[in-house]
Structure formats: structure tokens, C-alpha cells
Design a protein around this motif. Structure first.
Motif, mmCIF file in Angstrom:
data_model
loop_
_atom_site.group_PDB
_atom_site.id
_atom_site.type_symbol
_atom_site.label_atom_id
_atom_site.label_comp_id
_atom_site.label_asym_id
_atom_site.label_seq_id
_atom_site.Cartn_x
_atom_site.Cartn_y
_atom_site.Cartn_z
ATOM 1 N N ARG A 81 0.842 -1.191 0.000
ATOM 2 C CA ARG A 81 0.000 0.000 0.000
ATOM 3 C C ARG A 81 0.879 1.243 0.000
ATOM 4 O O ARG A 81 2.080 1.173 0.268
ATOM 5 N N GLY A 91 -0.649 -1.953 -4.505
ATOM 6 C CA GLY A 91 -1.956 -2.101 -3.881
ATOM 7 C C GLY A 91 -2.619 -0.751 -3.728
ATOM 8 O O GLY A 91 -2.355 0.199 -4.473
ATOM 9 N N THR A 92 -3.495 -0.638 -2.743
ATOM 10 C CA THR A 92 -4.197 0.604 -2.439
ATOM 11 C C THR A 92 -3.218 1.759 -2.220
ATOM 12 O O THR A 92 -2.181 1.593 -1.574
ATOM 13 N N LEU A 137 -3.052 -0.256 -7.546
ATOM 14 C CA LEU A 137 -3.880 -1.447 -7.355
ATOM 15 C C LEU A 137 -3.761 -2.403 -8.537
ATOM 16 O O LEU A 137 -4.733 -2.736 -9.209
ATOM 17 N N THR A 160 -7.097 -4.053 0.379
ATOM 18 C CA THR A 160 -6.959 -3.263 -0.853
ATOM 19 C C THR A 160 -8.186 -3.439 -1.745
ATOM 20 O O THR A 160 -8.127 -4.104 -2.776
#
Length: 621
Positions: free
Chosen positions: A447, A469-470, A501, A508
Motif C-alpha cells: 500500500r 496495492g491501495t 492497485l 486493498t
């Protein structure tokens, strides 16, 4: 960010980042080691710190390094027992600079390279006030992570051929690759897959490294057989081999006041780049966790987060930084829940650190304000704040190295709190305001940013470029990671999100994911997060999920621009731009989508009252 708070914090920065008439200057080479000499500078570091601790006055002292390379070895270094949040608590630690019980110190590297050998913590700052590090590069001669560059794929022979980097410092034993450090060794079992352009590979998160055999074709060139990646990889791709071990951060800060970092770059660490715990007022200006430029052969930086702040207070300012190639997030800000293990009486509980990488350090002090949370539903037991009256270790003579505590509170405890249920204690005194601005986060695993604090959070003017990811996560968890707590005042403004992402990781669910871990969401009656504004941002998307929120009351998504491209194939299970679970008072307004939208499918809402989400004045081409 509250302007008054920033002004107060800036006063101490004038000490660290500027120059005052009372300043005394000391040169590092006065202690016996010159730059580029290849001598062991650990002995000079020990002499320097002995000199600083012997000072009789508290005027400002600046330590300068004549520009060059300095090598620090375990031999002659400081040996310390440290308990470091979110790291493995294996002791003792070898430390290059153990800066302890000091005040009004500036360490100015003047652009020098500080190169560490073995498994060392380069800088440890404990119980200091007004200490600043500036103008330096921190790196290791032999990093623990290793990188395979795929040069040939032979599917018929179930073989890939790869060059290992950095070269040397390995052996093949029983058909396994063993990584050799300067004072340790290990067998890697997982990896991060990177494309040749240093972006993490689409849809490949945490690739197992479990080949049937490895052998040496020639020095630094390996034949790897029986590895599942033979069917997925191609020449030019890199695999960064690793474990999940986190023994040593690049910089460790604990129980300090007014700590500054100016133009400090960490190129590698076998843990976090920077870990700060139980400290007040921290400023990062031009703090980087990054490669050595576009031509760097390495694709990786830290084994975990670039920066991590556990149980801090005051203000955390992080600005003008570059964060790339990490095996985890650019920044994580949180406290730590203690789990209630025994009710002793109406004012006294026993409670315990639960996560195996978070224990042994101070949790709280008399006078701290606390609240209690029921773990399954992640909601407060009552709205009344209590005060910590006393705290003592149960399993150790002192809090140092302890996991479990006996805590007495000023007011009577709610009757339901006991070991018969699942309850956590959150320390609200040790929660900070956060300003994260003008940073670039790119090409990293997991993230981009994590925030878990009830104080004001401003995340603005940043670039999130191909986070795997997020990009932004607002979390909170009293069940697994035990990282507090609810956000109540968050502004996410004027950021650029570029094709993040590209793989699945925990929490996520969208480019911005508001995801507290709540096992019993259906029966929850109190919302967890609140007071979130997301405005004036630009999202460049190849897939659908823009915003996910769970257990949130009060969220505004407005004046954002959403662009679309075809760099990757859409893959995410979440097919909705907006997906909400157990929410209320959500407004999505005045946003512009640069493609036609099926408004009937744009928003999915579960476990919420009708009209909990309002859509108004949004446009699409």
C-alpha cells in the motif's frame, strides 16, 4: 493542518535546519577516521558520542562529516537491547550511532555516504530533544535482499536462468540458494516481481520462491528448475528474493522530543527505513527511501515500510520525499491496542501486547487518556474516557521488554470489560496530527499510506504512481495487527493517483480503501471512521474501484477528476467505482468522469440505511 500547531513545530526546526550564533561545530574526522579511507568508522562514532554526552552545556552543536564515504562495521559498534515496534525483537542489536540522552544536536553529513556492514541499525535516537539528521545517504555494503534478473526461460526443461545481484555473497547448498550476509545467512522463500522498468509486475504479489533446485552455471549465474514462474516470466524481469524478517530499521527513534530529518536518504534497510515510537513532534523534509537514480541496478529499497510511526504525539510532518521500491508502505501512523487478559477489580486490568512484532516498549504513562473497544465489532464500550493512573509490567521487572501490564484507572471500569470477552485498550494521548504532503510514492509493494489516528490528517499534493496495492488506507484493527484506531478528521486533497492497485493485498478494495478490520460488522451499532473529505484529486484508472469504505459516518468525495487508460487489463473483483459497507452520510458530488458511466451500477451499498449515499452533480463524457 492547524496553522498554529505548524508554527510551534517550526520553531524547533530553526534550531535543526538553520544556524544560530551559539552554534559549535565539530568535524567527524577529528575522532580518527577520514572520508574514503575504508577504515572502520564505528570506533570514531563511539568517540564522537562519548564526547557529546560529556558536554556540560546545552548549546547547539553541529557535527559535520567532510564529504565522502564512511564505512561502519559491527566490530567496535554499540551493542544495545532495543524493543522496536513492528520489528522482530531479536537482541542484542549492533548500532552505528547510539544517540542517547542528548539535546540540541545536528548531525550534518554534507552529502556523505554512510555505508554499514553486517546487520546494524545505522542510527538510534533515544531520549533526546532537538536532534536533527541532515544531508546524508544511508546504505549497506551487502544488503540482505537479493535480486534475480531473468536472462533465459526454457519451458521444455522447466528452467529459468538468472543473474544474481548484488553479485557474490551466496552459495548453493542441498540444491537451495543460501544468501550470505556479512554476519548472517538465510534461505529466501518469497519474492517481489518487477518489470524491467522497475514497476512491480501486474497481478503478481508475493511470489513464492520454492524451486525444486538451484545450481550455479557460472559465477553469479544460476539455473533454477521446478519454479512455477517458468510459465509466467520472461527475460528482463527481476525477482527480489526475501523473507519477512525485520531485524533492523535504518533509523530508530524512541521517546524523543522535536526530531528532524532534512535531506536524508535511506537506500536500504532490513526493516523500516525509519521507525519512530513514543515520540513527540517529528519532521521529515526531503527524507527519501529510494534507489540511487534511474541507473541503479537495484530495484528494491527497504524490507518493510519506508517510514513508520507507532504511538507518537504532537505533529508528524512528512514532506518533499521520494519513496520507491519498498516491500511495504511509504508511511504508517498508528498506536497499539493492548488486549485485556484479566479483570482484577473495578479499577484494574491486566492487558497484553498481542502482535509478535510489537511488544517490549513503553505503552503509556500516568495521566494518559484511554478508551476501550470491543474487538469483534470494533466499537467503544462507552463514550467516557478514562485516565491511566498507574502501569507496571507483569512479566518483567520493568516495562522494558515487557509484554503484559497491570494497569489501574482513575474511574471505575465498565462492568462488561473482562477476559471473558475480547476487549482492547487504546491510548488516545499518544496520537498525532499528520501532514503528508508533496511526496512521491511509486513502485512499491502492498500500500502507499496508512493513517490510524483521531487527530487531524492532511494528505495533499502527493503523487501515488503505480503502488502495487491501495494508494491510501484508513484502517484500524484490534484482532490481528492490533493497530489503532478510528480516523475522525481526514483531508485527502490535490493528489494524483496513477494506475495503482495492480495486485491483491490485505485491505486493498479500491484506490482509496477505508477498511477497518471488523469481524462482526453486521451487529456493529457505532461507526468506526468519520469526518473524511476527498477532494480535488486526479485518478488515472485502468480498472473500476476508486473508493471503498466500511463503517464510516461522514465522507465527502467531491470535485475529483477520474481519467481512464488501458495500461493493464481490469481484473479486480470490485466492479464498482464506489463500494460501501455499513456507512451513513456519504456525499459524492461534482466529480468528472472521462468516460460514460452506468450510474445504476456506479455505487454499491450494503448494510446501510436507504439514502445513506447521495450522488449529485457528477458528470461523465
Amino acid at each position: 493542518m492547524k496553522q498554529a500547531s505548524i508554527f510551534i513545530l517550526s520553531l524547533f526546526l530553526l534550531v535543526g535546519f538553520g544556524c544560530t550564533p551559539a552554534e559549535t561545530t565539530i568535524s567527524f574526522n577529528e575522532f580518527g577516521v577520514d572520508p574514503d579511507s575504508q577504515e572502520n568508522a564505528s570506533t570514531a562514532a563511539a568517540k564522537l558520542i562519548e564526547h557529546l554526552q560529556a558536554r556540560k552545556d546545552t548549546s547547539l552543536v553541529t557535527v559535520i562529516f567532510p564529504k565522502g564515504r564512511y564505512d561502519f562495521y559491527e566490530e567496535g559498534s554499540f551493542v544495545r537491547e532495543y524493543y522496536i515496534s513492528n520489528h522482530d525483537q531479536d537482541n542484542p542489536k549492533k548500532v552505528g550511532f547510539a544517540l542517547e540522552n542528548l539535546q540540541n544536536i545536528v548531525i550534518d553529513g554534507q552529502g556523505s555516504d554512510l555505508i554499514f556492514h553486517g546487520r546494524m541499525i545505522p542510527f538510534a535516537l533515544l531520549n533526546n530533544s532537538n536532534v536533527t539528521l541532515k544531508n546524508m545517504h544511508i546504505d549497506y555494503e551487502v544488503p540482505a535482499l537479493r535480486q534475480l534478473k531473468i536472462t533465459k526461460v526454457n519451458k521444455e526443461a522447466d528452467e529459468v536462468v538468472a543473474e544474481i545481484y548484488p553479485p557474490g555473497n551466496y552459495r548453493i547448498q542441498d540444491n537451495k540458494l543460501v544468501v550470505e550476509g556479512e554476519s548472517y545467512e538465510f534461505t529466501p522463500f518469497t519474492s517481489m516481481a518487477f518489470r524491467a522498468d522497475k514497476r512491480l509486475t501486474y497481478l503478481r504479489a508475493d511470489v513464492a520462491f520454492d524451486p525444486a533446485s538451484a545450481s550455479e552455471k557460472s559465477p553469479n549465474t544460476l539455473s533454477i528448475k521446478g519454479w512455477q514462474q517458468v510459465n509466467h516470466t520472461s527475460p528482463g524481469e527481476r525477482y527480489v528474493l526475501r523473507t519477512y524478517h525485520r531485524p533492523t530499521p535504518g533509523i530508530f527513534v524512541s521517546e524523543c522530543l522535536n526530531t528532524g530529518f532534512k535531506d536524508v536518504t535511506v537506500h536500504y534497510a532490513e526493516g523500516m527505513g525509519l521507525l519512530v515510537q513514543m515520540s513527540e513532534n517529528i519532521t521529515l523534509d526531503g527524507f527519501n527511501v529510494c534507489l540511487r537514480g534511474d541507473d541503479d541496478e537495484r530495484f528494491f529499497t527497504t524490507q518493510a515500510d519506508a517510514t513508520h510511526f507507532s504511538a507518537c504525539k504532537g505533529i508528524i510532518i512528512s514532506k518533499n520525499g521520494l519513496y520507491e521500491g519498498m516491500a511495504d508502505d511509504a508511511i504508517n501512523v498508528h498506536g497499539t491496542y493492548l488486549r485485556v487478559t484479566k479483570r482484577i477489580d473495578d479499577h484494574t486490568l491486566q492487558a497484553r501486547y498481542m502482535h509478535p512484532q510489537a511488544w517490549g516498549f513503553k505503552w503509556g504513562e500516568p495521566g494518559d487518556q484511554v478508551q476501550f473497544v470491543e474487538s469483534e465489532k470494533m466499537e467503544l464500550v462507552d463514550q467516557h474516557l478514562n485516565t491511566l493512573q498507574s502501569i507496571k509490567a507483569v512479566d518483567k521487572p520493568t516495562e522494558f521488554g515487557a509484554k503484559e501490564f497491570e494497569i489501574t484507572f482513575a474511574d471505575a471500569l465498565p462492568q462488561q470489560i473482562s477476559e471473558m470477552g475480547k476487549y482492547g485498550i487504546e491510548n488516545l494521548t499518544w496520537t498525532p496530527e499528520v501532514l503528508f504532503s508533496n511526496n512521491t510514492v511509486r513502485n512499491n509493494r502492498a500500500r502507499g499510506t496508512l493513517f490510524s489516528t483521531p487527530k487531524r490528517v492532511v494528505c495533499e499534493n502527493n503523487i501515488f504512481d503505480h503502488t502495487h496495492g491501495t494508494a491510501i488506507l484508513l484502517c484500524g484493527d484490534c484482532n490481528g495487527w492490533y493497530e489503532t484506531g478510528p480516523c475522525k478528521d481526514v483531508l485527502i486533497k490535490n493528489n494524483q493517483f496513477i494506475n495503482g492497485l495492480t495486485a491483491y493485498y490485505q485491505f486493498t478494495n479500491a484506490a482509496i480503501s477505508i477498511y477497518p478490520e471488523i469481524p462482526n460488522l453486521e451487529d456493529q451499532e457505532q461507526f468506526f471512521h468519520s469526518g473524511i473529505v476527498i477532494e480535488d484529486n486526479t485518478f488515472e484508472m485502468f480498472d473500476q474501484p476508486i473508493l471503498y469504505a466500511k463503517s464510516t459516518n461522514g465522507l465527502i468525495f467531491r470535485n475529483n477528476t477520474i481519467k481512464y487508460n488501458s495500461e493493464f487489463e481490469p481484473f479486480h473483483w470490485n466492479k464498482h467505482p464506489f463500494f460501501f459497507e455499513k456507512v451513513d452520510n456519504i456525499t459524492i458530488s461534482n466529480n468528472h468522469f472521462e468516460k460514460e458511466m452506468d450510474w445504476s451500477k456506479a455505487v454499491r451499498t450494503e448494510l446501510s440505511e436507504p439514502n445513506s449515499v447521495v450522488m449529485e452533480n457528477n458528470t461523465a463524457e
